[in-house]
Design a protein around this motif. Sequence first.
Motif: not given
Length: 342
Positions: A110, A208, A313
């Motif tokens: 990420i 997320f 994500t």
Amino acid sequence: MDDRTSRLREAFAARIAQAQSSDALESLRVEYLGKKGHIADLMSSLREVRKEDKKEFGQRVNQLKSQIEAQLVEARDRLEILEEQRMIDQAEDYDVTMPMSLETGSYHPITLIQREMEEIFRTMGFTIEDFSEIVDDYNCFEALNIPPYHPARDMQDTYYLSTGQLLKTHTSAAQNSIMRKYGAPLRAIFPGRCFRNEATDACHENTFFQMEGIMIDKDISISNLIYFMKKMLSEVFGQDVTVRLRPGFFPFVEPGFELDIQCLICGGDGCPSCKNSGWLELCPCGMIHPNVLRYGGIDPEEYTGFAFGLGLTRLAMMKYGIKDIRTLNSGSLSALSQFTGK
Ligand code: DAH
């Protein structure tokens, strides 16, 4: 009268010469300068001093007090230098020629995708903003044209805190503050972690990442939105992408869209990755609702703008071929250390 201050001075000099630790210095400070210390004692005996001597006595005590304070500071500095020297001596015991491990850590996927995106947006003149994870109802919903009891709230099963605040369910929660902070015209992205009370499976997690973007200026229209999204996604994927818009409903944009890209794997012919449709749903977006501009202090008669909410994500999963979203929060080093990047 002289006697008492000079006796105390001498006694202190002897004691401080022996103090070898900061704890010892602290006890000395308390013993001499504390509320019930020797100096306070001397001060309270001022009552017993003859009237004509009071002034001089007071001056002597104050002088002694300043001397003690200065000596304590000096001793503390001396100790610090000694301590530093001791550490340097110890460090010199290391053998600098010993071989070391060349293994380095790795960035989380990420982080990698977020940095890559930030770079793309920075070159397009966007400001990158940070925003808190704990927000209030106003920012997360009301300022986005989602009043209490609006059914759109059901789509975002929210974690409320006992303070009445909540964990932000989407990065759109930062829109209002950022509009208020910068005014118009404005180009900003704000990546962040979001939370929803979702049942977890391979595609859903309760935590997320998203990246929200807004662009506000005079005469911004849907064609700007389409052109911009196409350009931006081509940069992300390193090849020209074809996009399409489908209507989508989000109370903070009007009109609202779901933006799909043509499947990069099959080129639109249909394959398992795109469930044979030839398209991948990527990014909800739309023209910012006049109410939202108004709440943000921007005149909708003068300015228009678009907003989009990229699922970071989701993008990381697509880009790195991660099949199960739960891997990302698993803390599994064997999985995560595979992602080495800039
Ligand atoms: N905040 C929305 C969500 O998480 C996504 C979204 C939709 C963001 C449309 C936008 C937008 O900026 O224009 O469900």
